[in-house]
Design a protein around this motif. Sequence first.
Motif, PDB file in Angstrom:
ATOM      1  N   THR A 135      10.547   4.453  -3.089  1.00 24.89           N
ATOM      2  CA  THR A 135      11.037   4.945  -4.215  1.00 24.89           C
ATOM      3  C   THR A 135      10.945   3.756  -5.128  1.00 24.89           C
ATOM      4  O   THR A 135      10.891   2.679  -5.085  1.00 24.89           O
ATOM      5  N   VAL A 136      10.841   3.780  -6.385  1.00 23.27           N
ATOM      6  CA  VAL A 136      10.770   3.427  -7.632  1.00 23.27           C
ATOM      7  C   VAL A 136      11.435   3.715  -8.146  1.00 23.27           C
ATOM      8  O   VAL A 136      11.872   2.275  -9.342  1.00 23.27           O
ATOM      9  N   GLY A 137      12.569   4.211  -8.115  1.00 26.82           N
ATOM     10  CA  GLY A 137      13.337   4.361  -9.321  1.00 26.82           C
ATOM     11  C   GLY A 137      13.791   5.828  -9.423  1.00 26.82           C
ATOM     12  O   GLY A 137      13.351   6.607  -8.925  1.00 26.82           O
ATOM     13  N   GLU A 138      15.242   6.532  -9.376  1.00 28.87           N
ATOM     14  CA  GLU A 138      15.437   7.734 -10.287  1.00 28.87           C
ATOM     15  C   GLU A 138      16.765   7.746 -11.453  1.00 28.87           C
ATOM     16  O   GLU A 138      16.844   6.974 -11.990  1.00 28.87           O
ATOM     17  N   ALA A 139      15.428   8.925 -12.220  1.00 31.66           N
ATOM     18  CA  ALA A 139      16.176   9.068 -13.318  1.00 31.66           C
ATOM     19  C   ALA A 139      17.181  10.447 -13.762  1.00 31.66           C
ATOM     20  O   ALA A 139      16.986  12.004 -12.569  1.00 31.66           O
ATOM     21  N   SER A 140      18.000  10.382 -14.368  1.00 31.72           N
ATOM     22  CA  SER A 140      18.489  11.839 -14.165  1.00 31.72           C
ATOM     23  C   SER A 140      19.177  12.722 -14.681  1.00 31.72           C
ATOM     24  O   SER A 140      18.959  13.188 -15.620  1.00 31.72           O
ATOM     25  N   THR A 141      18.088  12.552 -15.860  1.00 33.42           N
ATOM     26  CA  THR A 141      17.338  13.323 -17.748  1.00 33.42           C
ATOM     27  C   THR A 141      15.949  13.206 -17.249  1.00 33.42           C
ATOM     28  O   THR A 141      15.522  12.484 -16.698  1.00 33.42           O
ATOM     29  N   GLY A 142      15.637  14.123 -18.142  1.00 33.71           N
ATOM     30  CA  GLY A 142      14.155  14.171 -18.086  1.00 33.71           C
ATOM     31  C   GLY A 142      13.234  13.263 -19.199  1.00 33.71           C
ATOM     32  O   GLY A 142      12.226  12.513 -19.088  1.00 33.71           O
TER      33      GLY A 142
ATOM     34  N   ALA B 244       0.951  -1.025   0.107  1.00 37.47           N
ATOM     35  CA  ALA B 244       0.010   0.184  -0.106  1.00 37.47           C
ATOM     36  C   ALA B 244       0.769   1.310  -0.187  1.00 37.47           C
ATOM     37  O   ALA B 244       0.419   1.880   0.332  1.00 37.47           O
ATOM     38  N   ALA B 245       1.939   1.319  -0.251  1.00 37.48           N
ATOM     39  CA  ALA B 245       2.575   3.039   0.136  1.00 37.48           C
ATOM     40  C   ALA B 245       2.872   3.252  -1.158  1.00 37.48           C
ATOM     41  O   ALA B 245       2.663   2.612  -2.214  1.00 37.48           O
ATOM     42  N   THR B 246       2.614   4.822  -0.773  1.00 38.41           N
ATOM     43  CA  THR B 246       2.876   5.550  -2.190  1.00 38.41           C
ATOM     44  C   THR B 246       4.649   4.973  -2.414  1.00 38.41           C
ATOM     45  O   THR B 246       5.527   5.418  -1.995  1.00 38.41           O
ATOM     46  N   ARG B 247       4.585   5.326  -4.363  1.00 39.80           N
ATOM     47  CA  ARG B 247       5.491   4.631  -5.703  1.00 39.80           C
ATOM     48  C   ARG B 247       6.024   5.957  -5.961  1.00 39.80           C
ATOM     49  O   ARG B 247       5.257   6.149  -5.808  1.00 39.80           O
ATOM     50  N   ILE B 248       7.305   6.332  -5.574  1.00 34.40           N
ATOM     51  CA  ILE B 248       7.736   7.814  -6.041  1.00 34.40           C
ATOM     52  C   ILE B 248       8.762   7.374  -6.635  1.00 34.40           C
ATOM     53  O   ILE B 248      10.049   6.658  -6.646  1.00 34.40           O
ATOM     54  N   LEU B 249       8.877   8.144  -8.329  1.00 35.21           N
ATOM     55  CA  LEU B 249       9.768   8.115  -8.652  1.00 35.21           C
ATOM     56  C   LEU B 249      10.537   9.203  -8.689  1.00 35.21           C
ATOM     57  O   LEU B 249      10.015  10.722  -8.576  1.00 35.21           O
ATOM     58  N   ILE B 250      11.872   9.274  -8.498  1.00 35.59           N
ATOM     59  CA  ILE B 250      12.461  10.618  -8.275  1.00 35.59           C
ATOM     60  C   ILE B 250      13.824  10.995  -9.542  1.00 35.59           C
ATOM     61  O   ILE B 250      14.797  10.100  -9.797  1.00 35.59           O
ATOM     62  N   ALA B 251      12.971  12.365 -10.249  1.00 39.78           N
ATOM     63  CA  ALA B 251      14.287  12.763 -11.341  1.00 39.78           C
ATOM     64  C   ALA B 251      14.202  13.770 -10.955  1.00 39.78           C
ATOM     65  O   ALA B 251      13.896  15.249 -10.901  1.00 39.78           O
ATOM     66  N   GLU B 252      15.942  13.980 -10.824  1.00 40.90           N
ATOM     67  CA  GLU B 252      17.211  14.712 -10.673  1.00 40.90           C
ATOM     68  C   GLU B 252      18.500  14.513 -10.829  1.00 40.90           C
ATOM     69  O   GLU B 252      18.282  13.424 -10.780  1.00 40.90           O
ATOM     70  N   ASP B 253      18.896  15.599 -11.791  1.00 40.19           N
ATOM     71  CA  ASP B 253      20.353  15.072 -12.182  1.00 40.19           C
ATOM     72  C   ASP B 253      21.854  15.336 -11.453  1.00 40.19           C
ATOM     73  O   ASP B 253      22.725  14.913 -11.675  1.00 40.19           O
ATOM     74  N   GLN B 254      21.637  16.110 -10.302  1.00 40.30           N
ATOM     75  CA  GLN B 254      22.246  15.019  -9.051  1.00 40.30           C
ATOM     76  C   GLN B 254      22.488  14.318  -8.280  1.00 40.30           C
ATOM     77  O   GLN B 254      21.329  14.375  -7.381  1.00 40.30           O
ATOM     78  N   ALA B 255      23.363  13.792  -8.637  1.00 41.26           N
ATOM     79  CA  ALA B 255      23.194  12.561  -7.284  1.00 41.26           C
ATOM     80  C   ALA B 255      23.421  12.379  -6.259  1.00 41.26           C
ATOM     81  O   ALA B 255      22.410  11.873  -5.678  1.00 41.26           O
ATOM     82  N   LEU B 256      23.698  13.545  -5.328  1.00 50.36           N
ATOM     83  CA  LEU B 256      23.609  13.605  -4.444  1.00 50.36           C
ATOM     84  C   LEU B 256      22.347  13.696  -3.454  1.00 50.36           C
ATOM     85  O   LEU B 256      21.746  13.643  -2.504  1.00 50.36           O
ATOM     86  N   LEU B 257      22.175  15.376  -4.384  1.00 49.33           N
ATOM     87  CA  LEU B 257      20.600  15.516  -4.002  1.00 49.33           C
ATOM     88  C   LEU B 257      19.157  13.885  -4.586  1.00 49.33           C
ATOM     89  O   LEU B 257      18.528  14.195  -3.546  1.00 49.33           O
ATOM     90  N   SER B 258      19.037  13.586  -5.403  1.00 52.42           N
ATOM     91  CA  SER B 258      18.585  12.382  -6.161  1.00 52.42           C
ATOM     92  C   SER B 258      19.201  10.952  -4.644  1.00 52.42           C
ATOM     93  O   SER B 258      18.187  10.797  -4.239  1.00 52.42           O
ATOM     94  N   GLY B 259      20.272  10.416  -4.000  1.00 56.07           N
ATOM     95  CA  GLY B 259      20.306   9.857  -3.268  1.00 56.07           C
ATOM     96  C   GLY B 259      19.882  10.366  -2.181  1.00 56.07           C
ATOM     97  O   GLY B 259      19.203  10.172  -0.982  1.00 56.07           O
ATOM     98  N   SER B 260      20.034  11.858  -1.358  1.00 55.79           N
ATOM     99  CA  SER B 260      19.111  12.180  -0.321  1.00 55.79           C
ATOM    100  C   SER B 260      17.704  12.072  -0.073  1.00 55.79           C
ATOM    101  O   SER B 260      17.321  11.891   0.774  1.00 55.79           O
ATOM    102  N   PHE B 261      16.819  12.236  -1.547  1.00 52.90           N
ATOM    103  CA  PHE B 261      15.830  12.173  -1.734  1.00 52.90           C
ATOM    104  C   PHE B 261      14.652  10.789  -1.931  1.00 52.90           C
ATOM    105  O   PHE B 261      13.776  10.564  -0.621  1.00 52.90           O
TER     106      PHE B 261
END
Length: 248
Positions: free
Chosen positions: A34-41, A5-22
Amino acid sequence: MTTSAATRILIAEDQALLSGSFRILVDSEPDLTTVGEASTGAQAVVMARSERPDLVLMDIRMPELDGIEATRRICGSPVTADVRVLILTMFDIDEYVFDGLRAGASGFLLKDTPPADLLTAIRVIAGGDALLAPAVTRRLIAEFCRRPEGPASTPSGLDGVTDREREVLLLIAGGLSNTEISDRLHLSHGTVKTHVGRLLAKLEARDRAQLVIAAYESGLVRPSGRDGKAHQDVTSRALPPWRGAPPR
């Protein structure tokens, strides 16, 4: 352990440090994952289609495809039309807020937002509401004031909207929550929710943020002055100044 039931989040952020923190922040909550990290639009669009997250945490400035266009493609596709987008922005790029809402974003927050507030925003937007940081809201209206096309001189595009629904729309555009609208118009909370639901359907709006845009574009509410304060069409009842508070 994360439940289904958890809310699933995709993180779209090109700065690796910020993306990892999120990601660490999101995954620390039992009801979020989280279901993944995207580094480009472009990657964000592809992953939104493959992972079908509940929400995309979207940066604006990214390589290949900026966050606004990525949001437009995600929200505009039948495959991902139910995916909500929360955009993180900085003061120096707030001119994109209006375009982001037009593209379908359900909320904007500043990147210096406290972690607890970011988590709250994620839950609010994933739950189907909309949220704008007060500072972003003020800049949104100021940007609308500067646009050459501006609002319509008379209310239009509101065919089929009743007088009572217009009153509710005015108050939504004034930043009032359903509870505050209920108190202001002396209506039950359920009745207000019904009016909001009908407005969403009639104006083909995704959420309250889209209703605000509709109120301005129709000319029902007109921004006035350099400070971004808003006032209503002269044929409508009194409306308090824009408060900039996120809806509850």
